[in-house]
Structure formats: C-alpha cells, structure tokens
Design an enzyme around this catalytic site. Sequence first.
Site, PDB file in Angstrom:
ATOM      1  N   GLU A 124       0.816  -1.220   0.000  1.00 47.50           N
ATOM      2  CA  GLU A 124       0.000   0.000   0.000  1.00 47.50           C
ATOM      3  C   GLU A 124       0.851   1.272   0.000  1.00 47.50           C
ATOM      4  O   GLU A 124       0.356   2.347   0.341  1.00 47.50           O
ATOM      5  CB  GLU A 124      -0.937  -0.002   1.212  1.00 47.50           C
ATOM      6  CG  GLU A 124      -1.949  -1.138   1.167  1.00 47.50           C
ATOM      7  CD  GLU A 124      -3.096  -0.874   2.120  1.00 47.50           C
ATOM      8  OE1 GLU A 124      -4.238  -0.785   1.652  1.00 47.50           O
ATOM      9  OE2 GLU A 124      -2.832  -0.749   3.341  1.00 47.50           O
TER      10      GLU A 124
ATOM     11  N   HIS B 167      -0.441   5.907   7.426  1.00 50.29           N
ATOM     12  CA  HIS B 167      -1.610   5.073   7.141  1.00 50.29           C
ATOM     13  C   HIS B 167      -1.736   4.054   8.260  1.00 50.29           C
ATOM     14  O   HIS B 167      -0.793   3.313   8.537  1.00 50.29           O
ATOM     15  CB  HIS B 167      -1.481   4.356   5.805  1.00 50.29           C
ATOM     16  CG  HIS B 167      -2.507   3.262   5.661  1.00 50.29           C
ATOM     17  ND1 HIS B 167      -3.855   3.522   5.731  1.00 50.29           N
ATOM     18  CD2 HIS B 167      -2.393   1.919   5.503  1.00 50.29           C
ATOM     19  CE1 HIS B 167      -4.521   2.374   5.606  1.00 50.29           C
ATOM     20  NE2 HIS B 167      -3.655   1.401   5.467  1.00 50.29           N
TER      21      HIS B 167
ATOM     22  N   HIS C  99      -4.662   1.496  10.867  1.00 50.02           N
ATOM     23  CA  HIS C  99      -5.974   0.895  11.134  1.00 50.02           C
ATOM     24  C   HIS C  99      -6.462   1.374  12.495  1.00 50.02           C
ATOM     25  O   HIS C  99      -7.027   0.599  13.275  1.00 50.02           O
ATOM     26  CB  HIS C  99      -5.862  -0.630  11.103  1.00 50.02           C
ATOM     27  CG  HIS C  99      -5.248  -1.172   9.861  1.00 50.02           C
ATOM     28  ND1 HIS C  99      -4.458  -2.290   9.833  1.00 50.02           N
ATOM     29  CD2 HIS C  99      -5.291  -0.727   8.577  1.00 50.02           C
ATOM     30  CE1 HIS C  99      -4.051  -2.510   8.597  1.00 50.02           C
ATOM     31  NE2 HIS C  99      -4.538  -1.581   7.816  1.00 50.02           N
TER      32      HIS C  99
ATOM     33  N   HIS D 207     -11.517   0.186   6.649  1.00 50.56           N
ATOM     34  CA  HIS D 207     -10.094  -0.064   6.519  1.00 50.56           C
ATOM     35  C   HIS D 207      -9.266   0.731   7.534  1.00 50.56           C
ATOM     36  O   HIS D 207      -8.575   0.152   8.354  1.00 50.56           O
ATOM     37  CB  HIS D 207      -9.678   0.285   5.077  1.00 50.56           C
ATOM     38  CG  HIS D 207      -8.243   0.051   4.762  1.00 50.56           C
ATOM     39  ND1 HIS D 207      -7.766  -0.035   3.477  1.00 50.56           N
ATOM     40  CD2 HIS D 207      -7.157  -0.096   5.546  1.00 50.56           C
ATOM     41  CE1 HIS D 207      -6.445  -0.250   3.500  1.00 50.56           C
ATOM     42  NE2 HIS D 207      -6.065  -0.283   4.735  1.00 50.56           N
TER      43      HIS D 207
END
Lengths: 247, 247, 247, 247
Positions: free
Chosen positions: A86, A105, A107, A175
């Site tokens: 990613e 990024h 979660h 996500h």
Amino acid sequence: MAQRSITSGGPVPAAFIEDLVVASRILAHYGVLDAWGHVSARHPGNSARYLLSRARAPALITAADIMEFDLDSIPVDGQDRRLFLERFIHGEAYRARPDVHAVVHSHSPNVIPFTVTTEPLKAISHIASFLACGCPVFEIADVGLTQGLLVTTKEQGAALAKTLGQNPVALMRGHGVLVVAQDIPRVVHRALYTDINAKQLATALSFGRSVRYVEPREAQDPKRLADAWDVWKVDAMSERLPARSNP
Amino acid sequence: MAQRSITSGGPVPAAFIEDLVVASRILAHYGVLDAWGHVSARHPGNSARYLLSRARAPALITAADIMEFDLDSIPVDGQDRRLFLERFIHGEAYRARPDVHAVVHSHSPNVIPFTVTTEPLKAISHIASFLACGCPVFEIADVGLTQGLLVTTKEQGAALAKTLGQNPVALMRGHGVLVVAQDIPRVVHRALYTDINAKQLATALSFGRSVRYVEPREAQDPKRLADAWDVWKVDAMSERLPARSNP
Amino acid sequence: MAQRSITSGGPVPAAFIEDLVVASRILAHYGVLDAWGHVSARHPGNSARYLLSRARAPALITAADIMEFDLDSIPVDGQDRRLFLERFIHGEAYRARPDVHAVVHSHSPNVIPFTVTTEPLKAISHIASFLACGCPVFEIADVGLTQGLLVTTKEQGAALAKTLGQNPVALMRGHGVLVVAQDIPRVVHRALYTDINAKQLATALSFGRSVRYVEPREAQDPKRLADAWDVWKVDAMSERLPARSNP
Amino acid sequence: MAQRSITSGGPVPAAFIEDLVVASRILAHYGVLDAWGHVSARHPGNSARYLLSRARAPALITAADIMEFDLDSIPVDGQDRRLFLERFIHGEAYRARPDVHAVVHSHSPNVIPFTVTTEPLKAISHIASFLACGCPVFEIADVGLTQGLLVTTKEQGAALAKTLGQNPVALMRGHGVLVVAQDIPRVVHRALYTDINAKQLATALSFGRSVRYVEPREAQDPKRLADAWDVWKVDAMSERLPARSNP
C-alpha cells in the site's frame, strides 16, 4: 515489479531517519498502528522522493529498514526486499499535496467505527482541532473493487489523495485512516489524536444529546509539540522491546 | 514577556517539591495528564506565590524544573526558560480561592465528552463524592474568542476561576478540566477520580435508566489518603521511565 | 477504640498468609482493587477469627501486614496500627455466613454503574455463572445516613450481610461490592469475574436487544481454579512493584 | 478416563511445537485467552492426530506441556497429566473439517456480548474480513443441558463442529468462541481480530445508524502475516513473565 533506474534524492541526515523510526515506534506503542500500517516522510533534500520502511511491523523497524522511493512508489534501491503493497498511499499523497512532508496510514482502532457509518468524525477537543472541518470518507468501491479493500495501485492511491483534498485526515471505509502533515512530529500528533478524539466522541454521542464540536474558527494546532515529542519518544523507545496494550 | 522584578516567597522544603513532582508523575502514569497539562502548588511559605514546572511534559518533570510564580503568573526567576502558556489558570485560581493550595489542569480523557454536551458530570461513587454538587462548565467563547480554546491571559484565567466558584472542579468546554484542592495529595485524588467517575457515569447513563447520584449530604472525602498516595507514588515512580497505557 | 483482650485463634500456616497476600496483589494487579478495598480470610484454625491487612493499599501489603480479628472486628493485637474503618464488612459477613471463608470488598470499577441504576447485574458468561441469580443491592441510607456511604459499624456491617443473604455477591449503592466464597482462590475468581461480566453486560445491553442471561440451572463454578490461580499469581507477583493500568 | 492404546503420529519438528506455544502466549498477551482457553494444531505428519497442551493456563505453557491426541481426544501418552475437559472441541473440529490445521477456543472478552443477543457479529474492517459472512451461534442447550455450558463430550464437540459448518468462527452462547484456520499464524490472526472487530462493531452500533459491513466479495485475508507474527511473538515472548492488561 518492473524495476526502473531511480536516482536517489541524496543523503538524509541520520537524525531525520531516527525521527521517522521513532514516529513508527510511538504510534505502535500507543496502539494506533497495529502489526500493519506505516509512517513515511518526504525526502528532506528532494521533494520527488520519500522515505518508508521495507515491509515490516512498525514496532520493529529500525533505521536500517528505511528505504527511498520516488513518487511512483518505485524504490531507488530495492535490495530484493519486500515492499508495503500500500505504499502508493504515500506516493500519491506527496504528489497531490506539495505542503505534505509526512504521511501515516493506520488501522486506528477507535476510528474504524466512524468509517462504516455516516456519523461524522469531527473535533470535540482543542488538541484534535485539526479535525474541526471533519474527515472525508474514501469509498474504494467507487474506483473499482479491490479484494481486501486495499490501496495497491497508483490509481487507487491517487483517488484516495483526491478524496483527502486539502484536509489533514481522510477515513478509509472499512479499513483505516490516512493522515498527512507538514512534518513528522505533527503527523504523529494528528494520527494519535484522531484516534483519541474518535473514542471521546463515541462516548459523547452515547449521551443522546447534541454535541458541541470545535468550530473551525476555534481551531489551532497545539504549541510545544517538541515537548510532546520528547515524552512520546521516551515512552516508545525506553522499552527494550515494544509492549503494547491489547489492541 | 514584560519582566518585572518579583521577590521569592522563600525557600521551599525539598519534600514539598518532591510531592509536586510525584503528583505530576502520578497523573501522567494513570493517563489523566497527557503530554500537556500541569500540576501546581501554592508556595507553603507565601500565599502570594505558587510553584509550577517550566514548560515540559508532566511525565518528565523533575525537581529542577519547578519554578516560582507570583499570582500574576510572572516568574520570580525566568532563567530564559519556556513557560506554560496557560499558567494563568493557576495564578487566578490561587487569587480567587484562598483555601486552594494545589491546582491541576488536564485534558482528562474521560471527562472531555462531558465538556461538549449538557449531560452533567456528577458523582455516582463515594470516592468521587467531591463531585456531588456537579461541575460548572466554562465556555471560553463567553469571554472572547481564543483560537485553540486556550486560557492564555489573566482575564481568561480570572473568568475561569469565576466559573469555578467554590467548587472543586470546573469543566472547560472542548478542552479539559480545572481541579483544585487544599493540598497536593487531595488534588491528585480529585483529578484521578474525576476521570474515573466520568467513565463510570457514561456507562451508567448507557443503561437508559435513571441514575442515582451521590447526594451532597452523603458526600465525604476519603480517609487514608496517605495510603493511596503511597501506592500511587510507587506505581508512578518505580518505572525508570514513564510507561503509560494508550491514551 | 475500646480495647478488649482477644485471644488468638492460633498460628496460621505461612502458605495461607501468603495466599491472602497474593489475593490482594492479584486483585490490585487486575484493577479490581484500587488504592482502597481489602481481602480477608477466615482463620483456618478458629472460625471465630479472621485475617485482614492493617490499613494499607492492597497492592503494597505483605505477610507482615496481616492481622487477626475477632468477629466483632477487634484486633487480637492492635500494635497501634491503623485499621480499615470498614473491617466490619468482613466480621459481619463471617458471622452471618458460616460457609464463607474469604471476603473481598472493592470499588470494582465496572460494577459501579450497576450500583446506581435498577439495571440488574447478572451472568452472561459461564465463567461468571455464580452471578446467575443476580446481586442484591445494599442501600446504606436504609440503615441511617452515613457520610461517605461507608460501612464503619457492626450494625451497618450486619445490615449489609443481611442484604447479601445466601448470595455470593452484593452490590453497595454508590460504593462498590461485597464478594464472599468458600476459599481464597474462589473469592478472587468471583471478584475478578464480577468486574469482567459487568463490563461485558454493559456492552450487550448497548445493542438494545434482549439479553440471554445464564440460567441458574446452567450455572457451575469453573474447574481448574488452581491453574487460574497459578497464572494470576505470576502476573501479580512477577513485577517488582505493582504496575496497574489506568484505573 | 478409559485408556486405549493410541499410536503416535510421529515426531513433530521443534519449531512447530514452538509456534504452538507462541500462539498460546500471544493470545494470552493480548487478552484474548484468559486463564482458561486453548490453542491446538493438527499433527503435521498425521491428520488423525492433534497437539494440545496439558491442562494449564495458556500464558504459562511451554513445549514440555504439549501432548498428542487422536481425533477422539484420547491422549497418545497421558502421563497421568490433567487434560482440558473441553479438548473435544478440538478433536471434533479436526474430524469435521479436513482443511483445518489449527483451532482456538477462548472466552474472547469483547465477543461475549455478541453470544447473548441476536446482534450479528460481522466484519466492519478489512483485517477481520474473514468474518464477512457472519458467525453462527452454538446453543448448547439444543444438544442437552450441560451445567456450566461446557463442551465436555464428543457429542457436544461434534454438534459445535456442525454449527461451525464451513465458517472460520462460531460463537458459543454465554461461553466464548471457536476459531479455526489452515495454520497456526492464521488462527492467531483470526482469534485476535475477532475480538478487536467485536469491540469496534459495538462502538459502531452505538451510533444508532446503519452499519456498512465488509461484503463477502470484498473479503481477503491479510498479506504479510509473517510480519505480524514477528511482532506478536516479540510482544508475547519478550516478557520474562506474561503481563497482561486488566481482563
């Protein structure tokens, strides 16, 4: 992966790499990053390059794991290492936002609930006032189905960056979250307090009364971020090995 | 900052300074204080002076960081150190409340939700019975807009102290909490159990049934606070470095 | 305190005292006991005596702190030590319930919400099936007002024991919980899982659907409690000093 | 227990046993396993045998505790050790599901609320997308009353396996969860994220808005599970002794 020859943006000060490692460790320590997720920084000497760990759990990365990528997310020197699938989230955010020098990024566990309902995530605390304007929600199905809801191509990364717009935070449905800032300490602050504010807002909403959000004109980034960085770093790095609470 | 010549209130026993440091460490250890927030104490020998750390994360302060201020929040000896922007919260609380000898300002995480709705924060447990009369909520917009919702002037500090009135705790909308007490252990107890009671009350409210609050005539401060202080101190100070749970 | 001459119930095996200390440390480690609260055991050689720490935070007690009391809660040898004001909870529970050999009084954080509404605390999990019949709630105001809601007399202790009846657990409105069992490991198990079950039930209730409680005929105490005791003891005693999570 | 003569499935690589021990420690570290519960693996050399610890708290097991069982859950060499009463959960899951090579039974704390209401537990996050099809709920009363809601016979184990069907996870009413997977790291991932997803879903439901679940066609197991295993193992094994947060 098709390997093009990418030139390096030049040497990076060790202290800068260290900050990037510490950022990853801090967000793992506080439970914002789980075994996946990543922190990157734009190359301090070349705005067309960014720095990101090889594929590895964020709590375990060291300076030796940091690699250099161009904005197409191709590594300068792949060394046959595994790369984050990613990483395009980072490359496309740097491309779309010249003001951005650090990207997370994650979660973020307390944010996930806000990615799957229409309840908006907005600031209720002045420390999280960067969220005063709310967070756009990225729906990956709008740019074609990807199994696993992952952002694994330039096109998907660009679509996410477009959803982000000029905001500091975008939610990713089912996500996680994309957080951007002008420097490493600030992206850590934002990633951390996006999670904290989400938890506090969920409680405030549970009272069934109207919630007074921080208004955009009241918003201000916190002062003394270096002091916060000091204690976050001590917390994260003083452990021989990361010991985090139950995710 | 305009520097006036301020005389010291005189020497302070090392054990008193140590208690102030420990108070800061305890509240950081239990997550009531994050990287910001502060604990102060009135000078034991001069009621027109108070003691507060230089600007630093509360988990990291040591005796060497403690400074002396007058009630206008001007330092006796600035030493070119950075000062907490919000020290006026302390100075004005001491001015308005001669009975107060210790002050905490925090972003108490479980209290934030109660600062942004009309749901009252009141005691449901006898250990938090100092909250039996409820907590006034300070609205900074009522005294003029401050970006960041911060209390950075004497006027704002005085307005907050006025909202506090004779109560032990005032909530600050979208920001945090002001807690006052007659001594350091008691202000720590109050700051800690304001947070714990807030979390418990949120759960009680979620049942959708009427809540039986502790009545003012039932209220009593806990006995054996020295015993509690002992264990809080051990918890906070036995770590080489502060290791707190996910804020 | 009027001192009568109380004879000892005789020597107590060191391993028994050790279990009592460990029980206190376990419940502190897991956050069931805060800086207050206490665990006691009936004297193994004399049913008219019980063993309880001098007044001290439960995370800090050692074998040297354990004292002996008669059922009037008068110490065999006071040694001028401070005593728990609420020791009458223990003495009267032993008097009223010959089957009881261990008692916990705590401010169990997840239980407090159930003490201040009419929402019943009942078992939803087989490990907490001792709660299948529900928990009576003790209202101290029914036996005369006590500031602080404390149980500080024999009369109040007897009234609490009467509310407890033949149950393993009684809630104390705005205060905490009384847990009794036939031995030390079992009272630890019950105190711990009363707290855990309370937290889980609050979540189940939040779904707004009917809850299927464990039925009394389905109830059974867990097997292999010695195995559980082993790991709880390791968790609690392996730390040089108690380090508990945010209460 | 009637002892039949069971032949061994042959030697098992030490690294395989180590993974099974680590799996148990990881799930205890993150609070998915409490003092009870267990992790097993199918014998790598004989599909009619499986490996499971003797009866012991999962945080404390070592390689020496691992035993071998046939699918009737009879030990190859009992050594007079105490066995888990509920080992039939494992034996019958392996019998019914040839694709399954690892099994977890836990009292997963955040899952318990979903076992006692009709609120479905489904994936809201891509990391938990193995839950996209929902989880069947096993009602032990349907196969005859068992005090304690325990699965202690082959018949009950077979009924549970039948409820599981081809799913990765089955809930057990008022008791816990059964998780199966094709290998040890994956069963750890599933057991951990079933718990995390349950907590996040409870929060999402509290908003009172419709929840967008991960659709089955969006589901995909996470990549880089070895990287996750690395950090989970470090977290769980770096402690001299397990120190878990408040269950």
